[in-house]
Scaffold this motif. Structure first.
Motif, PDB file in Angstrom:
ATOM      1  N   LEU A 135       0.877  -1.188  -0.105  1.00 26.15           N
ATOM      2  CA  LEU A 135       0.037   0.055  -0.149  1.00 26.15           C
ATOM      3  C   LEU A 135       0.842   1.311   0.145  1.00 26.15           C
ATOM      4  N   LEU A 136       1.916   1.307   0.866  1.00 31.42           N
ATOM      5  CA  LEU A 136       2.689   2.466   0.870  1.00 31.42           C
ATOM      6  C   LEU A 136       3.506   2.495  -0.351  1.00 31.42           C
ATOM      7  N   ILE A 137       3.944   1.418  -0.849  1.00 34.55           N
ATOM      8  CA  ILE A 137       4.726   1.624  -2.275  1.00 34.55           C
ATOM      9  C   ILE A 137       3.836   2.189  -3.270  1.00 34.55           C
ATOM     10  N   GLY A 138       2.730   1.689  -3.504  1.00 33.77           N
ATOM     11  CA  GLY A 138       1.720   2.111  -4.245  1.00 33.77           C
ATOM     12  C   GLY A 138       1.378   3.475  -4.146  1.00 33.77           C
ATOM     13  N   ALA A 139       1.303   3.991  -2.939  1.00 35.62           N
ATOM     14  CA  ALA A 139       0.857   5.590  -2.860  1.00 35.62           C
ATOM     15  C   ALA A 139       2.001   6.559  -3.022  1.00 35.62           C
ATOM     16  N   GLY A 190       4.630   5.552  -5.088  1.00 36.22           N
ATOM     17  CA  GLY A 190       4.579   5.532  -6.705  1.00 36.22           C
ATOM     18  C   GLY A 190       3.681   6.439  -7.416  1.00 36.22           C
ATOM     19  N   SER A 191       2.434   6.551  -6.818  1.00 35.31           N
ATOM     20  CA  SER A 191       1.200   7.304  -7.447  1.00 35.31           C
ATOM     21  C   SER A 191       1.843   8.845  -7.231  1.00 35.31           C
ATOM     22  N   LEU A 192       2.232   9.401  -6.036  1.00 39.30           N
ATOM     23  CA  LEU A 192       2.650  10.558  -5.584  1.00 39.30           C
ATOM     24  C   LEU A 192       3.676  11.228  -6.623  1.00 39.30           C
ATOM     25  N   VAL A 193       4.756  10.253  -6.577  1.00 39.85           N
ATOM     26  CA  VAL A 193       5.891  10.573  -7.400  1.00 39.85           C
ATOM     27  C   VAL A 193       5.619  10.903  -8.906  1.00 39.85           C
ATOM     28  N   THR A 194       4.594   9.800  -9.689  1.00 40.25           N
ATOM     29  CA  THR A 194       4.413   9.838 -10.873  1.00 40.25           C
ATOM     30  C   THR A 194       3.254  11.060 -11.153  1.00 40.25           C
ATOM     31  N   GLY A 195       2.657  11.314 -10.272  1.00 35.05           N
ATOM     32  CA  GLY A 195       1.447  12.385 -10.328  1.00 35.05           C
ATOM     33  C   GLY A 195       2.102  13.739 -10.441  1.00 35.05           C
ATOM     34  N   LEU A 196       3.239  13.977  -9.365  1.00 43.09           N
ATOM     35  CA  LEU A 196       3.988  15.188  -9.334  1.00 43.09           C
ATOM     36  C   LEU A 196       4.820  15.402 -10.530  1.00 43.09           C
ATOM     37  N   VAL A 256       2.338   2.952 -14.286  1.00 41.37           N
ATOM     38  CA  VAL A 256       3.755   3.155 -13.387  1.00 41.37           C
ATOM     39  C   VAL A 256       3.548   2.689 -11.922  1.00 41.37           C
ATOM     40  N   PRO A 257       2.559   3.101 -11.258  1.00 42.47           N
ATOM     41  CA  PRO A 257       2.619   2.498  -9.706  1.00 42.47           C
ATOM     42  C   PRO A 257       2.041   1.187  -9.830  1.00 42.47           C
ATOM     43  N   LEU A 258       1.328   0.730 -10.756  1.00 42.59           N
ATOM     44  CA  LEU A 258       1.057  -0.620 -10.965  1.00 42.59           C
ATOM     45  C   LEU A 258       2.275  -1.585 -11.130  1.00 42.59           C
ATOM     46  N   LEU A 259       3.241  -1.188 -12.001  1.00 39.68           N
ATOM     47  CA  LEU A 259       4.202  -1.978 -12.288  1.00 39.68           C
ATOM     48  C   LEU A 259       5.214  -1.985 -11.128  1.00 39.68           C
ATOM     49  N   ILE A 260       5.260  -0.720 -10.530  1.00 40.21           N
ATOM     50  CA  ILE A 260       6.132  -0.926  -9.124  1.00 40.21           C
ATOM     51  C   ILE A 260       5.611  -1.807  -8.326  1.00 40.21           C
ATOM     52  N   CYS A 261       4.197  -1.685  -7.982  1.00 40.46           N
ATOM     53  CA  CYS A 261       3.686  -2.689  -7.032  1.00 40.46           C
ATOM     54  C   CYS A 261       3.755  -4.176  -7.414  1.00 40.46           C
TER      55      CYS A 261
END
Length: 210
Positions: free
Chosen positions: A14-18, A20-26, A173-178
């Motif tokens: 969960l934390l890694i997905g969050a 990854g999403s934060l970094v990708t979105g920014l 991107v977050p999906l691949l990371i997770c």
């Protein structure tokens, strides 16, 4: 894998997905030159990114456990060699599907983004498989490629229907990371559980002989 290890996998993913999403979105925000109206809007945007990352992580974990069940059933139905061949065939078909299917269906529409997406997914799968093999054994190559490519393609079908490149990037991107994280950490959790069982049995034998 015991319940405590599963909880660790769940919350860490969960934390890694969050994250990854934060970094990708920014990064997307900076690249597109988008701006928010004040600090309040920026904090709300971060909150939305955080929540979206959590949902993507949960979606990724559902796909991961579905893969574990599928892999277990596949090993029971096919021989080891046959199951590897089936996984490789499905991996190639999934990759060709995401790269070229909409190119043919879409007529004259430019589908270069689909080809790029397929290359990115394949590259992520190869890197993850390489690391997995280095950490474990060559037998992990095919299952890792199958999960990182075929399962990821299945998980991205919904966002591909939206046909918006920004949405695809934000999800993939977050999906691949997770997915990569879960695949790379799985053997460590299982190995630890097995070691604990062996140590527990050893202690019981020692106590019985004492």
């Amino acid at each position: 894998m015991n319940l405590r290890k599963w909880f660790f996998l769940f919350w860490s993913a969960l934390l890694i997905g969050a994250a990854g999403s934060l970094v990708t979105g920014l990064i997307m925000m900076l690249v597109n030159g988008e701006k928010t109206n004040g600090m309040t809007d920026f904090l709300i945007y971060l909150l939305i990114l955080f929540g979206s990352g959590i949902m993507i992580s949960v979606y990724s974990q559902m796909g991961f456990f579905a893969y574990l069940i599928l892999n277990y059933m596949g090993k029971g139905v096919f021989s080891k060699r046959s199951w590897q061949i089936v996984q490789m065939v499905l991996t190639v078909l999934a990759l060709l599907d995401v790269m070229f299917l909409r190119l043919f269906v879409g007529g004259e529409r430019e589908r270069l983004s689909d080809i790029v997406l397929g290359i990115i997914i394949l590259a992520a799968g190869i890197v993850t498989a390489y690391v997995k093999v280095k950490q474990t054994h060559i037998s992990a190559l095919v299952p890792t490629l199958f999960f990182m490519v075929a399962v990821t393609v299945v998980e991205t079908i919904g966002v591909l229907r939206i046909d918006v490149n920004a949405a695809t990037i934000f999800i993939v991107v977050p999906l691949l990371i997770c997915n990569a994280y879960q695949m790379l950490i799985l053997h460590r959790l299982v190995d630890v559980s097995m070691e604990q069982r062996v140590n527990g049995k050893t202690e019981q034998i020692q106590e019985s002989h004492a």
